[in-house]
Design a protein around this motif. Sequence first.
Motif, PDB file in Angstrom:
ATOM      1  N   ARG A  75      -9.793   5.257   2.525  1.00  0.00           N
ATOM      2  CA  ARG A  75      -9.080   4.107   1.963  1.00  0.00           C
ATOM      3  C   ARG A  75      -9.033   4.213   0.442  1.00  0.00           C
ATOM      4  NH1 ARG A  75      -7.929  -1.302   3.840  1.00  0.00           N
ATOM      5  NH2 ARG A  75      -7.809  -2.745   2.085  1.00  0.00           N
ATOM      6  N   LEU A  76      -7.879   3.934  -0.098  1.00  0.00           N
ATOM      7  CA  LEU A  76      -7.612   3.938  -1.530  1.00  0.00           C
ATOM      8  C   LEU A  76      -7.132   2.547  -1.905  1.00  0.00           C
ATOM      9  CD1 LEU A  76      -6.605   5.097  -4.313  1.00  0.00           C
ATOM     10  CD2 LEU A  76      -4.626   5.919  -3.076  1.00  0.00           C
ATOM     11  N   GLU A  77      -7.673   2.000  -2.982  1.00  0.00           N
ATOM     12  CA  GLU A  77      -7.258   0.686  -3.468  1.00  0.00           C
ATOM     13  C   GLU A  77      -7.076   0.740  -4.978  1.00  0.00           C
ATOM     14  OE1 GLU A  77     -10.351  -2.066  -2.525  1.00  0.00           O
ATOM     15  OE2 GLU A  77     -10.053  -1.883  -0.357  1.00  0.00           O
ATOM     16  N   ASP A 109      -0.920   6.174   6.383  1.00  0.00           N
ATOM     17  CA  ASP A 109      -0.892   5.697   7.759  1.00  0.00           C
ATOM     18  C   ASP A 109      -0.723   4.180   7.796  1.00  0.00           C
ATOM     19  OD1 ASP A 109      -1.295   8.139   9.371  1.00  0.00           O
ATOM     20  OD2 ASP A 109      -3.103   8.279   8.143  1.00  0.00           O
ATOM     21  N   ARG A 110      -1.260   3.504   6.800  1.00  0.00           N
ATOM     22  CA  ARG A 110      -1.123   2.068   6.649  1.00  0.00           C
ATOM     23  C   ARG A 110      -1.188   1.742   5.163  1.00  0.00           C
ATOM     24  NH1 ARG A 110      -3.957   3.624  10.427  1.00  0.00           N
ATOM     25  NH2 ARG A 110      -5.842   3.875   9.197  1.00  0.00           N
ATOM     26  N   TRP A 111      -0.508   0.687   4.751  1.00  0.00           N
ATOM     27  CA  TRP A 111      -0.642   0.218   3.379  1.00  0.00           C
ATOM     28  C   TRP A 111      -0.258  -1.243   3.319  1.00  0.00           C
ATOM     29  CZ3 TRP A 111       2.885  -1.566  -0.364  1.00  0.00           C
ATOM     30  CH2 TRP A 111       4.233  -1.518   0.000  1.00  0.00           C
ATOM     31  N   GLY A 112      -0.666  -1.886   2.238  1.00  0.00           N
ATOM     32  CA  GLY A 112      -0.317  -3.274   2.031  1.00  0.00           C
ATOM     33  C   GLY A 112      -0.848  -3.748   0.691  1.00  0.00           C
ATOM     34  N   TRP A 113      -0.772  -5.022   0.473  1.00  0.00           N
ATOM     35  CA  TRP A 113      -1.282  -5.582  -0.766  1.00  0.00           C
ATOM     36  C   TRP A 113      -1.711  -7.013  -0.508  1.00  0.00           C
ATOM     37  CZ3 TRP A 113       0.635  -9.649  -3.755  1.00  0.00           C
ATOM     38  CH2 TRP A 113       1.845 -10.208  -3.316  1.00  0.00           C
ATOM     39  N   LEU A 126      -5.507   6.613   4.978  1.00  0.00           N
ATOM     40  CA  LEU A 126      -5.127   7.877   5.598  1.00  0.00           C
ATOM     41  C   LEU A 126      -6.147   8.187   6.676  1.00  0.00           C
ATOM     42  CD1 LEU A 126      -4.430   9.981   2.392  1.00  0.00           C
ATOM     43  CD2 LEU A 126      -2.725   9.126   3.993  1.00  0.00           C
ATOM     44  N   ASP A 127      -5.670   8.609   7.816  1.00  0.00           N
ATOM     45  CA  ASP A 127      -6.560   8.996   8.905  1.00  0.00           C
ATOM     46  C   ASP A 127      -6.765  10.498   8.880  1.00  0.00           C
ATOM     47  OD1 ASP A 127      -6.689   6.369   9.863  1.00  0.00           O
ATOM     48  OD2 ASP A 127      -4.872   6.641  11.050  1.00  0.00           O
TER      49      ASP A 127
END
Length: 153
Positions: A75-77, A109-113, A126-127
């Motif tokens: 996970r990246l934030e 694979d997924r993102w949001g805010w 990312l998986d």
Amino acid sequence: MQLDVRPDPAEVGRARRWARSRLAVSGIQADEPLAETLILLVSELVTNAVVHTGRPAVLRLSLPGTEAPEEVTVRLEVADRSGRAPVPRCVDGEATGGRGLALVDGLADRWGWSAEGAGKRIWCELDRCARTSEAARACGGSTAYDGLAYEAV
């Protein structure tokens, strides 16, 4: 793990170097597709924070330990102090910018805010999957069959 980012475009390179150094100790090899994609996503999200807000930001990475199984999520934030929502833009082929969130959408694979105090946090995941055909298909990754590469979508 986190890195404070100043509102300076030179910080993007520093953020990439920092992320690479963290990958090295997590057991993710630099030439692994996950590592290359993660560094590109770091570059895009930190660039967006620096260029579009003009304010400091914080980059956070959640990486597996060295004994992590083959199937994990990274996970990246990026948190910044601007309350402006991220807006994907449509740009023509001649534009030199404006594709950052489209890249994030296509690569993660997924993102949001989410809103966070007076600012926001943009995240993506990312998986990392075992590279068997079955696991690659389950994770939406690519694999090879009889020497031909294909991507399971």
